[in-house]
Each structure stands twice: as C-alpha cells, then as structure tokens.
Scaffold this motif. Structure first.
Motif, mmCIF file in Angstrom:
data_model
loop_
_atom_site.group_PDB
_atom_site.id
_atom_site.type_symbol
_atom_site.label_atom_id
_atom_site.label_comp_id
_atom_site.label_asym_id
_atom_site.label_seq_id
_atom_site.Cartn_x
_atom_site.Cartn_y
_atom_site.Cartn_z
ATOM 1 N N ALA A 323 0.819 -1.217 0.000
ATOM 2 C CA ALA A 323 0.000 0.000 0.000
ATOM 3 C C ALA A 323 0.850 1.263 0.000
ATOM 4 O O ALA A 323 0.313 2.371 0.117
ATOM 5 C CB ALA A 323 -0.921 0.000 1.214
ATOM 6 N N ILE A 325 3.187 2.083 2.277
ATOM 7 C CA ILE A 325 3.368 2.567 3.652
ATOM 8 C C ILE A 325 4.647 1.974 4.218
ATOM 9 O O ILE A 325 4.870 0.758 4.140
ATOM 10 C CB ILE A 325 2.163 2.185 4.527
ATOM 11 C CG1 ILE A 325 0.881 2.799 3.955
ATOM 12 C CG2 ILE A 325 2.367 2.626 5.964
ATOM 13 C CD1 ILE A 325 -0.381 2.338 4.661
ATOM 14 N N PRO A 361 -5.322 3.305 5.100
ATOM 15 C CA PRO A 361 -4.827 4.332 4.164
ATOM 16 C C PRO A 361 -5.907 5.376 3.891
ATOM 17 O O PRO A 361 -7.099 5.060 3.802
ATOM 18 C CB PRO A 361 -4.480 3.535 2.903
ATOM 19 C CG PRO A 361 -4.383 2.108 3.351
ATOM 20 C CD PRO A 361 -5.347 1.973 4.494
ATOM 21 N N HIS A 362 -5.479 6.634 3.773
ATOM 22 C CA HIS A 362 -6.414 7.693 3.407
ATOM 23 C C HIS A 362 -6.826 7.528 1.951
ATOM 24 O O HIS A 362 -6.027 7.150 1.097
ATOM 25 C CB HIS A 362 -5.778 9.075 3.598
ATOM 26 C CG HIS A 362 -5.620 9.461 5.030
ATOM 27 N ND1 HIS A 362 -6.646 9.376 5.938
ATOM 28 C CD2 HIS A 362 -4.540 9.930 5.720
ATOM 29 C CE1 HIS A 362 -6.220 9.784 7.122
ATOM 30 N NE2 HIS A 362 -4.938 10.114 7.022
ATOM 31 N N GLN A 363 -8.107 7.816 1.682
ATOM 32 C CA GLN A 363 -8.614 7.819 0.323
ATOM 33 C C GLN A 363 -9.023 9.224 -0.049
ATOM 34 O O GLN A 363 -9.260 10.069 0.809
ATOM 35 C CB GLN A 363 -9.814 6.873 0.198
ATOM 36 C CG GLN A 363 -9.484 5.433 0.559
ATOM 37 C CD GLN A 363 -10.715 4.549 0.543
ATOM 38 O OE1 GLN A 363 -11.809 5.024 0.254
ATOM 39 N NE2 GLN A 363 -10.530 3.282 0.854
ATOM 40 N N TRP A 392 -2.060 7.870 6.049
ATOM 41 C CA TRP A 392 -2.798 6.757 6.640
ATOM 42 C C TRP A 392 -3.078 7.113 8.094
ATOM 43 O O TRP A 392 -2.564 8.118 8.600
ATOM 44 C CB TRP A 392 -1.991 5.447 6.558
ATOM 45 C CG TRP A 392 -0.558 5.619 6.964
ATOM 46 C CD1 TRP A 392 0.510 5.894 6.155
ATOM 47 C CD2 TRP A 392 -0.013 5.560 8.300
ATOM 48 N NE1 TRP A 392 1.670 6.015 6.878
ATOM 49 C CE2 TRP A 392 1.383 5.812 8.203
ATOM 50 C CE3 TRP A 392 -0.566 5.318 9.548
ATOM 51 C CZ2 TRP A 392 2.216 5.829 9.314
ATOM 52 C CZ3 TRP A 392 0.263 5.336 10.663
ATOM 53 C CH2 TRP A 392 1.628 5.589 10.545
#
Length: 642
Positions: A323, A325, A361-363, A392
């Motif tokens: 992802a 990260i 995770p931010h969207q 995130w």
C-alpha cells in the motif's frame, strides 16, 4: 447436573459475599430512536437502559458443569499449594534446601504448562487468569510468566443459533429486523464473546451515519462461568491469606479483586462502548488516529455494535509495503500515539496487540467518510505537535481493557523520576508508597538499599546516553529488578501494571516493524516536557519545605522542654510492638528447638530399648513423631493478628 439454575445457586453460595457481584444486564432496545447524524451513536447511556429477561444457559455449553468446574479449579490450586509447601517449607527445614533449589526452575515451568493446559480446556475466565498472571512480573517467577505469555484467547465458536437467541433477547427484536444482513460465520471467537459482520437497516444506517458494522455478542452463559471462576479464585485467595510466608509478600485477595473488576468490566459491553467514545473524543482533532463509532440503538450490556473499521493489520508488513506505507514510519507514529495517551490524556489502550490495531490508508475525500470517528471528521484541526501527517491513520479497536492514570500515580511517578535522578533511595521509597506499591509488611530500609543499588547504574545518565546503552544491559537490569521485587513484600497496583503492559507491547510491536527502533527517542520529548512543566512545581515544593523547616526550628526549644517535663513526670511511653513480635518469634524458635531435642531423645531411646523391650521401644519411637511434627510445622499458619 447439567449446569442450570441449581448450579448457579450453588456456586454463588461458595463466594461468601466477597468482592463485587455481577452486574444485572441492561438493554437499550426500548430507548428512543437517536437523532439523525453520527453524533448520537457516540455516547451510550447505561443509566437509561432497561433490564431484560435473563437468557437461559444452553445445555450444550462447552466445558464441564459449573460445580465440576469449581471443584477442578480448587483441586488444581490445592495440588499447587501442597507441592509448594513440601518443596519450599518442609525440605529446607530438614536440611534439603538444595534439592528444592535445584528443581525449582523445572517445577515452575511444569506448573505453568499444566495451568496452560487447564485454561485452554476450561476456557471462560481461566484464559484471562493466565494472561493476567503472565503480566504479574512483580509476584511470579519468570518461568511461569514466560510460559503463560503465549496463552492465546482463541476458542471454538458458539453455534450461531445460540448467538442468535441471545442477541434477539437482548435487542428485543429478531435479527432480521434489527439488521439488513447478518453473517452467521464469526469474524473472531474468544473466551468471553465472538464477533460477526453485519449491516444496519436503512433507517438505523441513516440515523447512525454508517451501515457496515461488527457485532460483538457474549457467549451464552458466560456470566455464570465468570461468577463460578471468581468464586473459586476468591476461595483460593482466602487459603493464601492464611499462609504466612505468602501473605507477607503478596496480598492475594487484593490481586483477585483487581482481576475481578477488570473481568466484570470486560463483559459489560456498555462499559466498552463508553471507553470507545472517550478514546475517540481524546483524539477527535488528531488525523493520525481513528476509532469505531458506536451504534447505540443496537448496543446493550451483552451486544456491542460498532462501525466496521477493518483494514490492514499493523504487523502485516507485506500489505503495508504493497500500500506504499513504510513500516518504520508506522512504528514511530504508533509509539508517539501511545505516549500521547499516557502523558497527554492519561487514558491508555492497555491491549495494543496486532489484532487490535489497523492501518487505514487515506482515500481521496475520506476526511469525513462514515465509520471514522477519531480525528477524521471533516474540518478537524490537527493535533498540537502532530507535524506532517502520514497518508494513513492508526485505527484502534477493542476497548475492553483500558488503563487510566490517576493523579496519585502521576505524582508518584514524578517523585520517583526526581528521586532516581538524584539517586535518593529514601525518595524512591516515598514514591513507591505514594503509588501504592509497598505492602504494610515492607521493610523500608531494605527496599531503600535495593532501589538505590538498582537505579545507581542508570541514575546519572541522560536520555541521549540511555539511547546508547546495550539492550542486554537493560535486560540484565530488568531481571535483577524483577528478582528484587519478588523477594520483597511489594505489589504493583492494577493501573500501573496495565501501563507497563501497554508500554511493553508498544516496544515489542515497534521493534518488529523497525529493527532499528529505539523507544527512548519516542520518550525523550515527553520526558523533557514533563520536567519543564514540573520545574515550577518543584521550586514551590522546595520553598514550602524551607518554610516547614523554619517552623520546625522555631518550635524545637518548646518541644524539647515538653519532652523533659514528661520524662520528669514519668508519662513517657514507648512502642514495643516490634520488640514483642521479635521476642515472640524467638520464643517460637526455642519451643521448636526443644521439640527437636525431645524428638531425638525419644527416637534414640526407643532404638536403644527396642531389642530388650520391643513394646516400650515401639511406643517411644511412635511418640517421637509428635515433637517432630511440632518442629516442622509450628508457625506456618497465622494464629490471629500479630
């Protein structure tokens, strides 16, 4: 007996009324609908909940009936006590202390393995007992705590028809009406309850602001199992209280009550819901942290409905890298958030294992997405000192075990910090008394010497120097300190122990994510701020102490004159209670020595006359057993207050 109401009445009669009783089961099914929007789902109101009829305990419950369960726990404890009595008391008294010493490590490990097997077989609260004991480094040897550290709260799932019956009785409506969809396959199963995925009905989803949920449902009959286990534990604690060498070092009844309070809170889902709300409010302005929202209309004491925040597990490094990260960044942010809970909010998630923390995770446009409560609302201001925020957020779940840092512990830790820096053993003892670590039988001078010796190794070092210390030296310090704690009559309070557990799990988690992680780098800014905040208070303390000393000097001549007057009048009294206790102890030793001499005389005399007079010789040798028993066992048990 199949474990029904007769069993319940029987084991409750064994409890003798000690400790808190199980709480009656409220329900919120009859409460008024919540107002539209996510806000009403944040704050459950236990006082507004109405009681619901008790759910009958199913006959197909796993494990033995309650009475047999109670007896098995007591039988195991009795065997342990007899073994301990023989090896730790009898053998040293007859000159075989080395035999007991050589076998101690193996015996402790075998004992822990047998309890591990018993806990897995019985389930219920016994798994929690093992996990609780694994954290009691202050009173149990490492052979036991290390073995029990791997005890996992994983048990077979309860059949769904039993879960459905309990949930419908709690909610007051069929599951088909309460939820648009309910997965009959459990997401997870534990000793006290299990979780299922579900979806709220359209009306409830509109009120709550989210639709996908996770529903935690208690295992049917767990209230009776918990009450049975606590009754057995309280009986064992009563036994331990009567054994002098244990009671002088461990307050067993207090330990059991600490554990009972934590356990009863953990099976009260309204308590967990309130904890989730409080945690979310603490981090409402911090975009790094998230927590699930509570669906109040579908939450009772035995059923907890939360927004589904499932994401990447914090220890799944492959998924994190996929992802985009960095696990090392996750480690540092996680440590910062945990220490924020400790130093800033005073309210700490005490069970931060990998299953209770997700990385979300931010969207695009997710700042106000439903189901995110802490620090993710649209327009939320960043937390002070948060700096550049990652792409995130940390999502915490399972708030059944929370540690609150009361003001007394805060003051005690501050005193301990200052005393350790100045290598002041007496100040460390004062801090230990303020925190509540010392038991009444503790010898302060011995503890002062022990603490001074342990902390002198690191007392003059700053945080920059501590970062460079070999971790093996810290490990040696921890082993030495643990040995000292177990040899002295000290006992860590439950709140402080949960804090130690949280910090320990945090350190282990961060080291797994980043092998180069150094926990001192995360502690340093908080410690610096703490000292800066307390510097003004320290100056005030010094000024108050100076005034108190001046007042004492001013009154000193009059007090000396009063003492001389009382001596002249013959009214001076002295406390000789400690001297009397020592004399009583010496008297007991003399009596046992006389019994030993009498035993030897009777035994030898009987052996001498056995051939010419077999009857007399046999009688003398048989009677010699009585003084032998007095020599071995006199003084083992308390004979009332001393």
């Amino acid at each position: 007996m199949a474990g029904g109401e007769g069993d319940r009445d029987w084991f409750l009669s064994q409890d003798q009324g000690s400790g808190p009783a199980p709480v009656a089961a409220p329900a919120s099914a009859g409460s008024a609908p919540a107002a539209p929007g996510p806000a009403p789902s944040r704050a459950p109101h236990p006082s507004a909940a109405a009681p619901t009829p008790a759910v009958p305990r199913p006959a197909s419950e796993q494990g033995p009936p309650l009475r047999a369960r109670y007896r098995r726990i007591l039988a195991f404890a009795a065997r342990v006590l007899v073994q301990t009595w023989w090896f730790e008391l009898v053998l040293p008294r007859i000159g075989l202390a080395r035999v007991a010493e050589r076998s101690r490590e193996r015996r402790m490990r075998v004992l822990a393995q047998r309890f591990h097997a018993l806990a897995v077989e019985l389930g219920g609260l016994m798994i929690k007992v093992g996990q609780f004991m694994s954290s009691r480094l202050d009173v149990l040897p490492p052979e036991i705590t290390d073995e029990l550290a791997g005890l996992q709260d994983e048990v077979p799932a309860v059949p769904f028809d039993q879960i459905r019956a309990l949930a419908e009785a709690e909610l007051g409506v069929p599951l088909a009406r309460a939820f648009a969809w309910f997965d009959d396959t459990p997401l997870a199963a534990a000793s006290l309850g299990q979780a299922h995925r579900a979806r709220l009905s359209a009306l409830d989803a509109a009120d709550a602001g989210f639709a996908d949920v996770v529903v935690k449902v208690q295992r049917p009959g767990i209230d009776e199992v918990v009450a049975t286990d606590l009754a057995a534990l309280r009986r064992v604690a009563g036994w331990l209280r009567r054994i002098r060498f244990i009671a002088d070092r461990v307050n067993a009844p207090a330990l059991v009550e600490e554990f009972a309070q934590t356990s009863l809170e953990e099976i009260d889902y309204l308590h967990e819901a309130s904890a989730a709300v409080r945690f979310a409010e603490n981090f409402a302005a911090d975009p790094r942290v998230d927590a699930p929202l509570v669906a109040l209309e579908r939450t009772t004491r035995r059923v907890l409905t939360l927004s589904d925040v499932t994401a990447i597990k914090i220890n799944d490094t492959d998924a994190l890298r996929a992802a985009g990260i960095d696990p090392a960044e996750v480690a540092h942010v996680f440590a910062e958030v945990m220490f924020d809970q400790l130093f800033t909010h005073g309210y700490v998630h005490a069970d931060p294992h990998p299953g209770n923390i997700f990385i979300t995770p931010h969207q695009a446009g997710s700042a106000g997405m439903p189901g995110a409560s802490a620090g993710s609302a649209a327009g939320a201001e960043p937390a002070a000192g948060a700096g550049d925020h990652p792409a995130w957020r940390l999502t915490f779940i399972d708030f059944g075990m929370m540690a609150e840092v009361p003001e007394g512990i805060r003051r005690g830790l501050r005193t301990l910090f200052i005393a350790a820096a100045s290598r002041d053993g007496k100040g460390m003892v004062a801090a230990a008394q303020e925190i509540g670590v010392l038991m009444p039988s503790a010898e302060n001078r011995e503890l002062e010497r022990a603490l001074t010796a342990l902390f002198a190794r690191f007392g003059g070092m700053g945080f920059a120097e501590l970062r460079d210390v070999d971790p093996r030296e810290f490990q040696g310090f921890a082993v030495e300190f643990g040995d000292t704690m177990r040899s002295l009559p000290v006992q860590l309070p439950e709140g402080l122990l949960l804090l130690i557990r949280a910090v320990s799990l945090t350190s282990g988690m961060c080291s797994g994510l980043d092998p180069q992680f150094n926990i001192w780098e995360s502690i340093e800014p908080y410690a610096t701020r703490l000292l800066a905040d307390e510097s003004g208070n320290l100056v005030q303390d010094v000024a108050r102490q100076a005034l108190a000393n001046a007042a004492t000097l001013w009154r000193l001549p009059k007090r000396i004159d009063d003492i001389i007057t009382r001596v002249d009048e013959g009214s001076v009294t002295f406390d000789t209670s400690r001297l009397e206790r020592r004399l009583d102890h010496i008297d007991g030793l003399v009596r046992r020595a006389v019994s030993g001499v009498l035993f030897a005389a009777l035994l030898i005399g009987g052996a001498i006359v056995l051939t010419p007079n077999p009857v007399l010789g046999t009688v003398l040798m048989s009677v010699s057993v009585l003084p032998l028993l007095h020599t071995l066992f006199a003084g083992l048990f308390r004979r009332g207050p001393r």
